[in-house]
Scaffold this motif. Sequence first.
Motif, short mmCIF file in Angstrom:
data_model
loop_
_atom_site.label_atom_id
_atom_site.label_comp_id
_atom_site.label_asym_id
_atom_site.label_seq_id
_atom_site.Cartn_x
_atom_site.Cartn_y
_atom_site.Cartn_z
N UNK A 62 18.32 -2.47 -7.72
CA UNK A 62 18.17 -3.35 -6.56
C UNK A 62 16.83 -3.07 -5.90
N UNK A 63 16.03 -4.11 -5.76
CA UNK A 63 14.65 -3.91 -5.32
C UNK A 63 14.38 -4.65 -4.01
N UNK A 64 13.61 -4.00 -3.14
CA UNK A 64 13.15 -4.63 -1.91
C UNK A 64 11.65 -4.49 -1.81
N UNK A 65 11.01 -5.42 -1.10
CA UNK A 65 9.55 -5.37 -0.95
C UNK A 65 9.19 -5.55 0.52
N UNK A 85 14.71 -8.71 -2.32
CA UNK A 85 14.75 -8.74 -0.86
C UNK A 85 13.33 -8.51 -0.35
N UNK A 86 12.88 -9.30 0.58
CA UNK A 86 11.49 -9.13 1.01
C UNK A 86 11.35 -9.32 2.51
N UNK A 87 10.40 -8.59 3.07
CA UNK A 87 10.11 -8.76 4.49
C UNK A 87 8.60 -8.69 4.68
N UNK A 88 8.10 -9.52 5.58
CA UNK A 88 6.67 -9.50 5.89
C UNK A 88 6.45 -8.69 7.16
N UNK A 89 5.58 -7.70 7.08
CA UNK A 89 5.24 -6.92 8.28
C UNK A 89 3.86 -7.34 8.74
N UNK A 90 3.75 -7.75 9.96
CA UNK A 90 2.42 -8.04 10.50
C UNK A 90 1.95 -6.84 11.29
N UNK A 91 0.79 -6.34 10.92
CA UNK A 91 0.31 -5.14 11.59
C UNK A 91 -0.48 -5.49 12.85
N UNK A 92 -0.70 -6.78 13.08
CA UNK A 92 -1.39 -7.19 14.30
C UNK A 92 -2.78 -6.61 14.42
N UNK A 117 12.16 0.46 -3.07
CA UNK A 117 11.46 -0.38 -2.10
C UNK A 117 9.97 -0.20 -2.34
N UNK A 118 9.29 -1.32 -2.54
CA UNK A 118 7.84 -1.27 -2.73
C UNK A 118 7.18 -1.69 -1.43
N UNK A 119 6.35 -0.81 -0.91
CA UNK A 119 5.60 -1.13 0.30
C UNK A 119 4.20 -1.56 -0.11
N UNK A 120 3.90 -2.82 0.06
CA UNK A 120 2.55 -3.29 -0.25
C UNK A 120 1.72 -3.07 1.00
N UNK A 121 0.97 -2.00 1.01
CA UNK A 121 0.21 -1.61 2.20
C UNK A 121 -0.94 -2.60 2.46
N UNK A 122 -1.55 -2.50 3.62
CA UNK A 122 -2.67 -3.39 3.95
C UNK A 122 -3.80 -3.17 2.95
N UNK A 123 -4.40 -4.25 2.49
CA UNK A 123 -5.48 -4.15 1.51
C UNK A 123 -6.71 -3.46 2.09
#
Lengths: 222, 113
Positions: A62-65, A85-92, A117-123
């Motif tokens: 089971x994977x989340x992003x 499962x995915x969620x968008x985090x806005x770092x503002x 869970x894969x955290x796609x960090x800010x580029x």
Amino acid sequence: MNTYKIIEIKESIFSNNDRQADKLREELKNKKTFLLNLMSSPGSGKTTTVLRTIEALKDEMKIGVMEADIDSDVDASLVAKTGAKVIQLHTGGMCHLDADMTKQGLDALEADGLDLVILENVGNLVCPAEFDTGSSKNAMILSVPEGDDKPLKYPLMFSVVDVLLINKIDAMCIFDFDIEKVKERVKKLNPNIKVIPISAKTGEGFDEWIDWLRNEVKAWKE
Amino acid sequence: MHELGVIIEVVKYVEDFAKKNKLTKIDTLVLQIGELSAMIPRYIEACYPAAVDGTMLQDTQLKIEILPANAICRECGSVFNVIQNNKVCPNCKSEVWELLCGREFMIKEIVAY
């Protein structure tokens, strides 16, 4: 009369974050959820790599992003189509994620029960390297068009990651990119690093990458 | 730009510290920043007034001490500044060294009553 006194604090500003990160790592260990912190420059193919990784593993875990970006939700909507499962985090405007933001993201994702869970960090190759997110392992992507000199320019990033994916190797023939030089430069900074050349577009090298990830997730649950 | 987010954390930490130690006024806050830290002193100073606005540190002076990026050479044992010597030991020209300091970002002390 008030007398001034000098009070020594000697507190590293990162140590507060480090403590939160260690706590989060322990929680994740207990919940048997593996958190991969994926870092890279903008445009290195993070999202394409994530999509292909989900495709390869979605039948066995089971994977989340968590997609961290300064703005927009284009990445999150792409990932959502895979069924993960995915969620968008806005770092503002912030250029990195710290452990507290990561924890808030995991809560919002309702990550309990997920295996990976894969955290796609800010580029960005600079600040994400300075802040421990509480992840189980750190990975980064360097893509061929960015050039083989990046380990020289961003040494800290290359020295904190467990695995380096060299992406877009299908385009190697049109760029001046010396993969042996990259390996040599990276190993000098980080002797234990694992380097895996991949193409997120063609799927080349993915067997090795997926094997690595599968084994790490398994080891985390033991 | 991450200095503002980080300095807000610093202010929170110091306010907390002041409360716990029953300090009423903080005259000076002293930070130590390594030459290799990703925090730029000039930017810290620029966003400091915004970070302390409306907090107990509103009238607190900020002082920044810079810590040098010093390394010890693994070949000959010389200690040298990594930035000034372009990452090469000035004594034996080796490029194999271990960083002793320079990455710090510390709250060193506060002057308070």
